[in-house]
Design an enzyme around this catalytic site. Structure first.
Site, short mmCIF file in Angstrom:
data_model
loop_
_atom_site.label_atom_id
_atom_site.label_comp_id
_atom_site.label_asym_id
_atom_site.label_seq_id
_atom_site.Cartn_x
_atom_site.Cartn_y
_atom_site.Cartn_z
N SER A 228 0.81 -1.22 0.00
CA SER A 228 0.00 0.00 0.00
C SER A 228 0.84 1.26 0.00
O SER A 228 0.30 2.37 -0.10
CB SER A 228 -0.93 0.00 1.21
OG SER A 228 -0.18 0.00 2.41
N GLY A 229 2.16 1.14 0.13
CA GLY A 229 3.04 2.30 0.15
C GLY A 229 3.42 2.78 1.55
O GLY A 229 3.93 3.89 1.71
N ALA B 94 15.04 -2.17 11.31
CA ALA B 94 14.44 -3.19 10.46
C ALA B 94 14.18 -4.44 11.29
O ALA B 94 15.08 -4.93 11.97
CB ALA B 94 15.36 -3.52 9.29
N HIS C 200 13.99 -2.23 -0.19
CA HIS C 200 13.87 -1.20 0.85
C HIS C 200 15.21 -0.48 1.03
O HIS C 200 15.26 0.75 1.12
CB HIS C 200 13.44 -1.82 2.17
CG HIS C 200 11.97 -2.03 2.29
ND1 HIS C 200 11.23 -1.43 3.28
CD2 HIS C 200 11.11 -2.76 1.56
CE1 HIS C 200 9.96 -1.78 3.14
NE2 HIS C 200 9.87 -2.59 2.11
N ARG C 201 16.29 -1.24 1.07
CA ARG C 201 17.62 -0.64 1.24
C ARG C 201 17.97 0.29 0.09
O ARG C 201 18.57 1.34 0.30
CB ARG C 201 18.68 -1.73 1.35
CG ARG C 201 18.78 -2.31 2.69
CD ARG C 201 20.04 -3.14 2.82
NE ARG C 201 20.06 -3.72 4.13
CZ ARG C 201 20.64 -4.84 4.44
NH1 ARG C 201 21.26 -5.54 3.52
NH2 ARG C 201 20.61 -5.30 5.66
N ARG D 192 16.18 2.17 -1.63
CA ARG D 192 15.48 3.46 -1.56
C ARG D 192 16.15 4.45 -0.62
O ARG D 192 15.92 5.65 -0.73
CB ARG D 192 14.04 3.25 -1.04
CG ARG D 192 13.05 2.79 -2.02
CD ARG D 192 11.64 3.05 -1.52
NE ARG D 192 11.39 2.62 -0.17
CZ ARG D 192 10.63 1.57 0.17
NH1 ARG D 192 10.07 0.84 -0.75
NH2 ARG D 192 10.44 1.27 1.43
N ARG D 193 16.93 3.96 0.31
CA ARG D 193 17.47 4.83 1.36
C ARG D 193 18.92 5.20 1.10
O ARG D 193 19.73 4.37 0.71
CB ARG D 193 17.38 4.11 2.71
CG ARG D 193 15.98 3.81 3.15
CD ARG D 193 15.93 3.29 4.56
NE ARG D 193 16.83 2.20 4.84
CZ ARG D 193 16.52 0.90 4.75
NH1 ARG D 193 15.32 0.53 4.37
NH2 ARG D 193 17.40 -0.02 5.04
N GLU E 80 19.36 -3.65 12.57
CA GLU E 80 18.53 -4.83 12.34
C GLU E 80 18.20 -5.46 13.68
O GLU E 80 19.11 -5.89 14.40
CB GLU E 80 19.25 -5.81 11.41
CG GLU E 80 19.46 -5.23 10.02
CD GLU E 80 20.29 -6.11 9.13
OE1 GLU E 80 21.05 -6.96 9.64
OE2 GLU E 80 20.19 -5.93 7.90
N ASP F 31 10.30 -0.47 10.95
CA ASP F 31 9.64 -1.13 9.84
C ASP F 31 9.94 -2.62 9.90
O ASP F 31 11.04 -3.04 9.59
CB ASP F 31 10.12 -0.53 8.52
CG ASP F 31 9.24 -0.87 7.35
OD1 ASP F 31 8.24 -1.56 7.51
OD2 ASP F 31 9.58 -0.42 6.23
#
Length: 175
Positions: free
Chosen positions: A16-17, A37, A54-55, A57-58, A67, A89
């Protein structure tokens, strides 16, 4: 994210973002941030692909990655004294990890909520909304749904703002 301390909860279904939106909340601020994480890297190949997406994007210069699949409260206590905002997250994976380890989620949830309340920095929590689906057919699935639903309610109660993501569109629920 504003400079004053905030607790935010981002809810939504799969894809869903939620995570990208949560990252954007913190990215709107300046300086560094901490990304806690909860996923385990030793899962299947598809999960590893999700983690890598995910990684990617950052910006690693901006985000400190921690972690922590099980001891979320301890990580939040340790990191919540710093000056950097924190993104967690995600809560469903953390809860799932606890259940896989046959750990009672109730004390862990209460410890997490106390650590969240005590945090001196802004915290954004990402979680899945489980109350919109069918009742799971097996006891483990029902227990997970019930525990996550209760956890989401408790985090929402102490959060300054709650946002529900629907097809990439943020819908303000609280705040």
């Amino acid at each position: 994210m504003e400079s004053s301390r905030q607790i935010s909860l981002i809810l939504g279904g799969a894809r869903s973002g939620k995570s990208a939106y949560a990252e954007g909340l913190i990215a709107n601020g300046s300086g560094h941030a901490v990304y806690i994480a909860t996923a385990r890297k030793n899962e299947d190949a598809e999960m590893l692909e999700r983690i890598e997406a995910h990684r990617a994007r950052r910006d690693p210069k901006r985000w400190q990655l921690v972690e922590e699949p099980l001891e979320l409260s301890n990580a939040l206590i340790r990191l919540g004294k710093d000056a950097h905002p924190i993104l967690i997250d995600c809560l469903p994976l953390w809860l799932s990890n606890l259940l896989k380890e046959n750990r009672d989620p109730y004390p862990a949830t209460e410890q997490f909520l106390e650590a969240l309340k005590a945090s001196a920095v802004s915290v954004v929590c990402v979680s899945g909304e489980v109350g919109l689906g069918m009742t799971p057919l097996n006891p483990v699935g029902r227990a997970f749904r019930d525990h996550l639903g209760n956890l989401n309610q408790k985090v929402a109660a102490i959060a300054n703002d709650v946002t529900f993501m629907l097809s990439g569109i943020p819908m303000k629920v609280k705040g």
